[in-house]
Write an enzyme that holds these catalytic residues in place. Sequence first.
Site, PDB file in Angstrom:
ATOM      1  N   ASP A 101       0.822  -1.209   0.000  1.00  0.00           N
ATOM      2  CA  ASP A 101       0.000   0.000   0.000  1.00  0.00           C
ATOM      3  C   ASP A 101       0.857   1.260   0.000  1.00  0.00           C
ATOM      4  O   ASP A 101       1.439   1.631   1.027  1.00  0.00           O
ATOM      5  CB  ASP A 101      -0.922  -0.003   1.220  1.00  0.00           C
ATOM      6  CG  ASP A 101      -1.946   1.122   1.190  1.00  0.00           C
ATOM      7  OD1 ASP A 101      -2.062   1.792   0.146  1.00  0.00           O
ATOM      8  OD2 ASP A 101      -2.631   1.330   2.200  1.00  0.00           O
ATOM      9  N   ASP A 301      -0.751   5.599  -8.082  1.00  0.00           N
ATOM     10  CA  ASP A 301      -1.388   4.712  -7.110  1.00  0.00           C
ATOM     11  C   ASP A 301      -1.321   3.264  -7.584  1.00  0.00           C
ATOM     12  O   ASP A 301      -2.129   2.837  -8.404  1.00  0.00           O
ATOM     13  CB  ASP A 301      -2.843   5.148  -6.909  1.00  0.00           C
ATOM     14  CG  ASP A 301      -3.549   4.349  -5.825  1.00  0.00           C
ATOM     15  OD1 ASP A 301      -2.860   3.695  -5.024  1.00  0.00           O
ATOM     16  OD2 ASP A 301      -4.787   4.376  -5.777  1.00  0.00           O
TER      17      ASP A 301
END
Length: 426
Positions: A101, A301
């Site tokens: 993440d 991302d």
Amino acid sequence: MHIISLVLLIISLATPTICIPADIQLELTHVDYGRQLTKLELVERAAHRSQARLALLTSKLAYNSNPFSRANMPFHPSGGNEYVIELAIGTPPRPYPFLFDTGSDLIWTQCKPCTECMPQPSPLFDPTKSSTFSPLPCSNKVCQALGQQENCTKNLCMYSYAYGDQTYSYGYVSSEIFTFGTSSEFKAHIGFGCGFRNGGDLNNSSGIAGFSKLPNSLVSQLGASGFSHCMTDNINKRSILRFGTQEEIFRNIKAPVQTSKFIKGPPDYESLYFIAMTGITVGTKRLSIPKSVFNDGTLVDSGTTLSTLPEVAYNKLKEALLSDMKLSASNISVYNLDCFSPPSASILPSQVKASKVILHFEGIDMKLPRENYIYDFDELGVLCFSIMATSGSFSTLGNQQQINMQVMYDLKNSKLAIAPNQCYKK
């Protein structure tokens, strides 16, 4: 009692320098790896996760319904991550899968004794079975980086985290030896969260490994000059996550390397990785999109599949592609993606010649191959865009658009580096 206090004092003062070797490679496994799913099912699942993550990134409304919101748990607008890395914890080392993440900082896993836990594929980490486990005091730099000193109990550092997808964790911040690497083993003392009260969904993992810019993230604690990934176009093939300098990462890549400086993100997103977008080209034409549309930058991302563009930019892109590829709107939809019919019923979607698409960033012209922005569904007679519109103020660059590209987060020089690459040998 004096001995315990002395041990905690030593731990709080210890700031060992971690010298991470250049040859560390970790495997990235897609969350749908090994599942017997059709292409349509895979795309629908990816679109669902991407749209959920988009909602989390552009709104904090989900935080209000979290059961711990009353305790003012810090909010992290991440969740629905796409890739898992395996790290070994403790002495002796035991493997645990973590969600990779870039949208959060702390690394944490569920621990015994657990009063409230989520299902996970591996046994809960048991601190009593490791000879190198130590709780951290409130004076430790990892604890101080959390900004949660009010959560200290008897000088033991506590943490409380809430994520936009309703996942939360509460427990002790501790020190433990983590083992990394597939080609060679590397061990490092890492400050991590040992959660005994957790809820939400870990998506077939045992915790979260934060890779943001903040000092308590895994990559920051390792002192790595950068990290890089190369996403394959087949979720049943493992992708590779590497640590090292730009020279080390791109040593054997012959394609030109382009770089773009990281810029400051919007308020509340400063710890994430943003670059400046400047425009889009379709075919030979640069689209007429006002520069102000891209003022808040683009979030790189890796935790989402589909890229997003502000509505003004997306509508311009869609209009240009429809015209250039001679497509027509279809009444068939794949999980709210925009889907279109070929110019003729006798032409399969995969046979339609794709337009040249270039996403322009400061210093980077990212040329998208067909498979990086189009899903072909010959069985349905449609092709769909793997880019979506957002009502938010910033764009996102998802991993579908990064397929078969070496993408490096150069932390030392604060920039993103990209070069086309074959991410596995077919």
